[in-house]
Write a protein that holds these residues in place. Structure first.
Motif, short mmCIF file in Angstrom:
data_model
loop_
_atom_site.label_atom_id
_atom_site.label_comp_id
_atom_site.label_asym_id
_atom_site.label_seq_id
_atom_site.Cartn_x
_atom_site.Cartn_y
_atom_site.Cartn_z
N THR A 1 50.23 115.85 132.19
CA THR A 1 50.28 115.29 130.82
C THR A 1 50.30 116.56 129.85
OG1 THR A 1 49.31 113.27 131.54
CG2 THR A 1 49.24 113.68 129.06
N ASN B 1 50.70 117.13 125.42
CA ASN B 1 50.90 116.69 124.16
C ASN B 1 50.87 118.33 123.52
OD1 ASN B 1 50.89 113.63 124.11
ND2 ASN B 1 49.02 114.33 125.49
N TRP B 2 51.35 118.04 122.10
CA TRP B 2 51.37 119.28 121.31
C TRP B 2 50.12 119.21 120.47
CZ3 TRP B 2 54.65 123.22 121.84
CH2 TRP B 2 54.63 124.10 121.00
N ALA C 1 60.30 120.33 132.87
CA ALA C 1 59.76 119.16 132.35
C ALA C 1 58.35 118.99 132.49
CB ALA C 1 60.75 118.01 132.83
N LYS D 1 58.38 115.02 129.65
CA LYS D 1 58.85 115.63 128.43
C LYS D 1 59.76 117.09 128.64
CE LYS D 1 55.03 113.35 125.71
NZ LYS D 1 53.87 113.40 125.21
N LEU E 1 58.35 121.48 122.10
CA LEU E 1 58.20 120.39 123.17
C LEU E 1 59.14 119.25 122.55
CD1 LEU E 1 56.47 119.02 125.34
CD2 LEU E 1 54.94 118.31 123.80
N ALA E 2 60.03 118.43 123.32
CA ALA E 2 60.80 117.49 122.85
C ALA E 2 60.68 116.18 123.80
CB ALA E 2 62.25 117.93 122.81
N GLU E 3 61.14 115.16 123.23
CA GLU E 3 61.55 113.89 124.34
C GLU E 3 62.61 114.16 125.24
OE1 GLU E 3 59.34 111.63 124.53
OE2 GLU E 3 58.53 110.89 122.58
N ALA E 4 62.26 113.50 126.25
CA ALA E 4 63.44 113.65 127.36
C ALA E 4 63.96 112.10 127.27
CB ALA E 4 62.92 113.85 128.66
N SER E 5 65.05 112.06 126.29
CA SER E 5 65.64 110.79 126.06
C SER E 5 66.94 110.94 125.64
CB SER E 5 65.07 110.36 124.74
OG SER E 5 65.72 109.11 124.28
N GLU F 1 62.37 116.27 118.42
CA GLU F 1 61.27 117.36 118.50
C GLU F 1 59.82 116.89 118.43
OE1 GLU F 1 60.81 121.36 116.39
OE2 GLU F 1 62.58 121.21 117.33
N LEU F 2 58.94 117.31 119.13
CA LEU F 2 57.57 116.85 118.99
C LEU F 2 56.64 118.13 118.68
CD1 LEU F 2 57.21 114.71 122.47
CD2 LEU F 2 57.79 113.85 120.05
#
Length: 411
Positions: free
Chosen positions: A44, A46-47, A346, A350, A362-366, A372-373
């Motif tokens: 997992t 998170n920024w 990844a 993410k 860090l960015a969403e994989a969408s 950008e996160l």
């Protein structure tokens, strides 16, 4: 090497002969592109509110070797004064535990290209390394003691690719050490270094060998200077090949594998293509003009995230970006030029990107849009190596050999 809760999955996988498993949480990063050779970590991420926390920085000498992490040790390579050095580093403190050095002129003659490209591979308590000149070492992971050493260029008549020398990282499959030392790769006995097989005639390549399963057997995808080739991992027998004649013979990105489908691309706007390697050699789709200079794409939930463009003095310059492609069709879903020339992995679904200028993003994989996160400048100079994530820590390096370890847990 002692077994920890972090490398249980890696040890079990080695016993199975694949070097990795997907059903267990494998927080280690034991070789190039992570536990499953696909640039993905199951952890997992998170920024942190205050951004990444710098834990330590060291210099290992010029080069592009990424970091491999098993338990409390990190391993990488660099070059200083025509001498390659393999480093074992304490992940908590950055203290160098041992080094192993040997003469090696790794100069290419182009700015920021010099030094080793291959990343150490750690398996069963042994560190395996490869130099651009063909030096292969098996080193005890705890002490750095040489178990065996070979030079495949001098002893096996391996021809390095025309530009830059050997660059593919070693791959362990059961009792075999696989190297991109010919158009179909080659295998050494992992315990002794004895040559088991060498497949095809011609130079070795820049990409790392990637394992894949077809039916009940394990095969290898080898991206050589002029082709994508699939060989039997047991004996090196070729079962499928298609010509991929990149203009200067630098097919540097690794194949991206999903089942029997394999994606490859290369620099200089050579394009990208998806193949079913159990069928004919006509691509399922082709994206003309795609240009991954040397970074490998990452496949997440049916979409391919592709570093696009060239950005170096040696290979010309072109517009650079990160692109999202539909794996099934090759359709470009979005292009983000902000990330410029970049390498990525990844983590927990993410995207973790390191730009050439040293920004960690860090960015969403969408496929819907680039989101950008978090972002922070984490290293100076030029970064030509994709980041590594292991046990909550990020490792980044630049071309002059600075390696930084960052905490992304927010603790």
């Amino acid at each position: 090497m002692r077994t920890t809760k972090h490398n249980v999955a890696v040890v079990l996988a080695a016993a199975l002969g694949l070097g990795s498993v997907t059903t267990l949480l494998a927080a280690d990063w034991p070789h190039f592109r992570g536990p499953n050779h696909d640039g993905k970590s199951p952890e997992t991420i998170n920024w942190p509110k205050d951004g990444p926390k710098r834990l330590w920085t060291i210099n290992v000498g010029i080069g592009h070797s990424a970091v491999s992490v098993v338990g409390d040790r990190a391993y990488t390579m660099g070059n200083t004064n025509d001498t390659d050095t393999v480093f074992s580093i304490d992940v908590k403190t950055g203290k160098v535990i041992w080094t192993h050095s040997y003469p090696c002129n790794e100069k290419v003659g182009i700015k920021d290209y010099d030094g080793p490209f291959a990343t150490p591979t750690v398996a069963n308590g042994v560190v395996y390394t490869l130099s651009r000149k063909g030096d292969v070492f098996a080193l005890d992971a705890l002490s750095g003691k040489v178990i065996w050493a070979r030079n495949i260029v001098k002893e096996d008549d391996v021809r390095p690719p025309g530009f830059g020398g050997l660059a593919g990282s070693p791959l362990i499959l059961g009792d075999k050490l696989i190297l991109n030392g010919s158009p179909g790769g080659m295998a050494l006995d992992a315990k002794t270094g004895r040559t088991l097989w060498k497949s095809g005639n011609g130079p070795g390549g820049h990409a790392s060998p990637v394992p894949l399963r077809i039916g009940q057997k394990t095969y290898l995808a080898i991206h050589s200077p002029r082709a994508l080739t699939i060989v039997d991992a047991g004996d090196g027998k070729q079962i499928w090949t298609t010509e991929r004649r990149q203009p200067i013979g630098v097919n540097a990105p690794d194949p991206v594998v999903d089942g029997t489908k394999v994606f490859v691309t290369a620099g200089r706007a050579f394009g990208g293509a998806l193949f079913d390697v159990t069928g004919d050699t006509k691509p399922l789709w082709e994206q003309v003009g795609l240009s991954s200079h040397w970074h490998t794409s990452v496949l997440v939930n049916g979409f391919l995230y592709v570093p696009d463009g060239n950005n170096s003095e040696g290979a010309g310059r072109s517009p650079t970006s990160l692109r999202c492609l539909d794996w099934k069709t090759g359709e470009i879903k979005w292009t983000e030029p902000k990330l410029e020339f970049n390498g990525l992995i990844a983590v927990g679904g993410k995207l973790l990107v390191l730009t050439e200028m040293g920004d960690l993003v860090l960015a969403e994989a969408s496929p819907s849009a680039y989101k950008e996160l978090g972002s922070a400048r984490v290293i100076a100079g030029r970064a030509f190596t994709a980041p590594v994530f292991a046990n909550g820590k990020v490792y980044a390096r630049n071309t002059k050999g600075d390696v930084v370890c960052l905490d992304l847990t927010g603790k």
